[in-house]
Design a protein around this motif. Structure first.
Motif, PDB file in Angstrom:
ATOM      1  N   GLY A  70      23.955  -8.866 -14.478  1.00 45.06           N
ATOM      2  CA  GLY A  70      25.072  -9.737 -14.812  1.00 45.06           C
ATOM      3  C   GLY A  70      25.729 -10.291 -13.560  1.00 45.06           C
ATOM      4  N   ASN A  71      26.041 -11.584 -13.598  1.00 48.34           N
ATOM      5  CA  ASN A  71      26.617 -12.260 -12.430  1.00 48.34           C
ATOM      6  C   ASN A  71      27.822 -13.087 -12.833  1.00 48.34           C
ATOM      7  OD1 ASN A  71      24.464 -11.705 -10.288  1.00 48.34           O
ATOM      8  ND2 ASN A  71      23.268 -12.466 -12.003  1.00 48.34           N
ATOM      9  N   ALA A  72      28.676 -13.376 -11.856  1.00 51.09           N
ATOM     10  CA  ALA A  72      29.889 -14.167 -12.084  1.00 51.09           C
ATOM     11  C   ALA A  72      30.053 -15.150 -10.932  1.00 51.09           C
ATOM     12  CB  ALA A  72      31.110 -13.248 -12.175  1.00 51.09           C
ATOM     13  N   ASP A  73      30.930 -16.136 -11.132  1.00 51.91           N
ATOM     14  CA  ASP A  73      31.191 -17.053 -10.024  1.00 51.91           C
ATOM     15  C   ASP A  73      32.187 -16.407  -9.061  1.00 51.91           C
ATOM     16  OD1 ASP A  73      33.904 -17.725 -10.821  1.00 51.91           O
ATOM     17  OD2 ASP A  73      33.075 -19.128 -12.282  1.00 51.91           O
ATOM     18  N   GLU A  74      32.488 -17.108  -7.998  1.00 57.88           N
ATOM     19  CA  GLU A  74      33.288 -16.539  -6.909  1.00 57.88           C
ATOM     20  C   GLU A  74      34.772 -16.379  -7.221  1.00 57.88           C
ATOM     21  OE1 GLU A  74      34.316 -20.603  -4.425  1.00 57.88           O
ATOM     22  OE2 GLU A  74      32.598 -19.426  -3.828  1.00 57.88           O
ATOM     23  N   ARG A  75      35.231 -17.017  -8.277  1.00 60.75           N
ATOM     24  CA  ARG A  75      36.653 -16.952  -8.595  1.00 60.75           C
ATOM     25  C   ARG A  75      36.985 -15.608  -9.230  1.00 60.75           C
ATOM     26  NH1 ARG A  75      36.676 -22.390 -11.896  1.00 60.75           N
ATOM     27  NH2 ARG A  75      34.791 -21.366 -12.648  1.00 60.75           N
ATOM     28  N   ARG A 122      37.077  -9.052  -7.099  1.00 60.43           N
ATOM     29  CA  ARG A 122      35.792  -8.366  -7.103  1.00 60.43           C
ATOM     30  C   ARG A 122      35.673  -7.468  -8.331  1.00 60.43           C
ATOM     31  NH1 ARG A 122      33.337  -3.633  -5.217  1.00 60.43           N
ATOM     32  NH2 ARG A 122      31.260  -4.001  -4.368  1.00 60.43           N
ATOM     33  N   GLU A 123      36.726  -6.724  -8.623  1.00 58.19           N
ATOM     34  CA  GLU A 123      36.719  -5.796  -9.753  1.00 58.19           C
ATOM     35  C   GLU A 123      36.566  -6.538 -11.077  1.00 58.19           C
ATOM     36  OE1 GLU A 123      39.081  -5.819  -7.310  1.00 58.19           O
ATOM     37  OE2 GLU A 123      38.286  -4.072  -6.235  1.00 58.19           O
ATOM     38  N   TYR A 124      37.311  -7.630 -11.241  1.00 65.90           N
ATOM     39  CA  TYR A 124      37.226  -8.404 -12.481  1.00 65.90           C
ATOM     40  C   TYR A 124      35.803  -8.941 -12.673  1.00 65.90           C
ATOM     41  CZ  TYR A 124      37.748 -12.119 -15.883  1.00 65.90           C
ATOM     42  OH  TYR A 124      37.576 -12.924 -16.985  1.00 65.90           O
ATOM     43  N   ASN A 125      35.223  -9.481 -11.614  1.00 64.74           N
ATOM     44  CA  ASN A 125      33.888 -10.065 -11.722  1.00 64.74           C
ATOM     45  C   ASN A 125      32.808  -9.012 -11.940  1.00 64.74           C
ATOM     46  OD1 ASN A 125      34.414 -12.854 -11.639  1.00 64.74           O
ATOM     47  ND2 ASN A 125      34.824 -12.722  -9.451  1.00 64.74           N
ATOM     48  N   LEU A 126      32.973  -7.819 -11.372  1.00 61.07           N
ATOM     49  CA  LEU A 126      32.020  -6.745 -11.653  1.00 61.07           C
ATOM     50  C   LEU A 126      32.082  -6.354 -13.133  1.00 61.07           C
ATOM     51  CD1 LEU A 126      32.321  -4.489  -8.486  1.00 61.07           C
ATOM     52  CD2 LEU A 126      30.272  -5.682  -9.293  1.00 61.07           C
ATOM     53  N   ALA A 127      33.287  -6.259 -13.674  1.00 57.33           N
ATOM     54  CA  ALA A 127      33.440  -5.915 -15.096  1.00 57.33           C
ATOM     55  C   ALA A 127      32.873  -7.026 -15.984  1.00 57.33           C
ATOM     56  CB  ALA A 127      34.903  -5.652 -15.425  1.00 57.33           C
ATOM     57  N   ILE A 166      15.519  -1.043 -21.274  1.00 61.46           N
ATOM     58  CA  ILE A 166      16.425  -2.013 -20.663  1.00 61.46           C
ATOM     59  C   ILE A 166      17.543  -1.302 -19.905  1.00 61.46           C
ATOM     60  CG2 ILE A 166      17.953  -3.969 -21.075  1.00 61.46           C
ATOM     61  CD1 ILE A 166      16.572  -4.300 -23.823  1.00 61.46           C
ATOM     62  N   ASP A 167      17.640  -1.574 -18.621  1.00 66.71           N
ATOM     63  CA  ASP A 167      18.778  -1.120 -17.812  1.00 66.71           C
ATOM     64  C   ASP A 167      19.666  -2.325 -17.552  1.00 66.71           C
ATOM     65  OD1 ASP A 167      17.888   1.553 -17.498  1.00 66.71           O
ATOM     66  OD2 ASP A 167      16.553   0.935 -15.873  1.00 66.71           O
ATOM     67  N   THR A 168      20.923  -2.075 -17.264  1.00 64.68           N
ATOM     68  CA  THR A 168      21.838  -3.167 -16.917  1.00 64.68           C
ATOM     69  C   THR A 168      22.545  -2.828 -15.613  1.00 64.68           C
ATOM     70  OG1 THR A 168      23.685  -2.241 -18.186  1.00 64.68           O
ATOM     71  CG2 THR A 168      22.242  -3.816 -19.331  1.00 64.68           C
ATOM     72  N   ILE A 169      22.935  -3.875 -14.913  1.00 64.98           N
ATOM     73  CA  ILE A 169      23.714  -3.732 -13.692  1.00 64.98           C
ATOM     74  C   ILE A 169      24.563  -4.988 -13.541  1.00 64.98           C
ATOM     75  CG2 ILE A 169      21.954  -4.768 -12.195  1.00 64.98           C
ATOM     76  CD1 ILE A 169      22.791  -2.643 -10.054  1.00 64.98           C
ATOM     77  N   SER A 170      25.683  -4.847 -12.883  1.00 64.81           N
ATOM     78  CA  SER A 170      26.513  -6.006 -12.583  1.00 64.81           C
ATOM     79  C   SER A 170      26.558  -6.214 -11.082  1.00 64.81           C
ATOM     80  CB  SER A 170      27.937  -5.805 -13.108  1.00 64.81           C
ATOM     81  OG  SER A 170      28.748  -6.892 -12.688  1.00 64.81           O
ATOM     82  N   TYR A 171      26.355  -7.455 -10.673  1.00 67.85           N
ATOM     83  CA  TYR A 171      26.526  -7.810  -9.274  1.00 67.85           C
ATOM     84  C   TYR A 171      27.814  -8.600  -9.071  1.00 67.85           C
ATOM     85  CZ  TYR A 171      21.756  -6.235  -8.548  1.00 67.85           C
ATOM     86  OH  TYR A 171      20.611  -5.480  -8.476  1.00 67.85           O
ATOM     87  N   GLY A 172      28.527  -8.867 -10.161  1.00 67.23           N
ATOM     88  CA  GLY A 172      29.768  -9.619 -10.034  1.00 67.23           C
ATOM     89  C   GLY A 172      29.527 -10.930  -9.327  1.00 67.23           C
ATOM     90  N   LYS A 173      30.309 -11.173  -8.292  1.00 64.77           N
ATOM     91  CA  LYS A 173      30.162 -12.416  -7.528  1.00 64.77           C
ATOM     92  C   LYS A 173      29.367 -12.209  -6.235  1.00 64.77           C
ATOM     93  CE  LYS A 173      34.797 -11.911  -5.481  1.00 64.77           C
ATOM     94  NZ  LYS A 173      36.077 -12.589  -5.307  1.00 64.77           N
ATOM     95  N   GLU A 174      28.715 -11.057  -6.103  1.00 64.74           N
ATOM     96  CA  GLU A 174      28.059 -10.688  -4.852  1.00 64.74           C
ATOM     97  C   GLU A 174      26.705 -11.347  -4.611  1.00 64.74           C
ATOM     98  OE1 GLU A 174      29.956  -8.925  -2.766  1.00 64.74           O
ATOM     99  OE2 GLU A 174      31.427  -8.918  -4.382  1.00 64.74           O
TER     100      GLU A 174
END
Length: 185
Positions: A113-118, A121-126, A149-157
């Motif tokens: 899972g990925n997010a944009d830069e806005r 860090r914590e919000y985007n990881l969640a 299936i495994d999942t991971i979050s990279y947030g905005k990284e």
């Protein structure tokens, strides 16, 4: 190795490369079966559109391989701002992923899972974690065993698009399906 052998091998290599360049593609350039073009209409994003769910050896791609998955199915779906709901234009892509995974039950995947830069860090990881889990749930509902299936979050990284504009942000709001094991290389 003799120089004549090297020349022969070079000629054969060039011929193979030329034939591969002329191989027809499974979908027309810029086609978007399944709402998979990156937001903003850019078709140069890292995954190629397709719809052949591992049904053949298109363009020299080995059925069941990671390349088959990326080229003929697609490995990325996009999300709206501050949302982890799977968009309806992503359903065909995810249905194709589920069909492919059900066809190759030895393959294990990781949803990233990925997010944009806005945002923080914590919000985007969640948010990235919720996006990955939404895709996982979609695939499980279509018969893919949850244990594969495994999942991971990279947030905005781990952005796939550089820049601080709407197009870049839209491309970075995604879930990427990565093959972890079980596929021939």
């Amino acid at each position: 190795m003799k120089p004549t052998t090297l020349v022969r091998l070079s000629v054969v290599g060039l011929a193979v490369a030329a034939m591969a360049a002329c191989t027809p593609r499974p979908a027309a350039q810029g086609a978007d079966p399944g709402g998979t073009t990156a937001p903003g209409g850019d078709s140069s994003y890292p995954t190629a559109p397709g719809g052949n769910v591992g049904g053949g050896n298109i363009g020299g791609v080995m059925p069941g391989s990671e390349q088959d998955f990326v080229v003929n199915v697609g490995d990325r779906v996009y999300f709206e701002l501050d949302s982890y709901e799977v968009r309806s234009d992503a359903w065909p892509r995810l249905d194709s992923q589920a069909a492919w995974l059900n066809r190759y039950p030895q393959v294990r995947i990781r949803i990233e899972g990925n997010a944009d830069e806005r945002g923080t860090r914590e919000y985007n990881l969640a948010l990235g974690a919720r996006r990955a889990e939404s895709v996982r749930n979609f695939l499980v509902e279509r018969g893919v065993a949850a244990g594969r299936i495994d999942t991971i979050s990279y947030g905005k990284e781990r952005p796939i698009a550089e820049g601080s504009n709407e197009d870049s942000w839209a491309r970075n709001r995604n879930a990427h399906t990565a093959i972890v094991s079980g596929a021939p290389r």
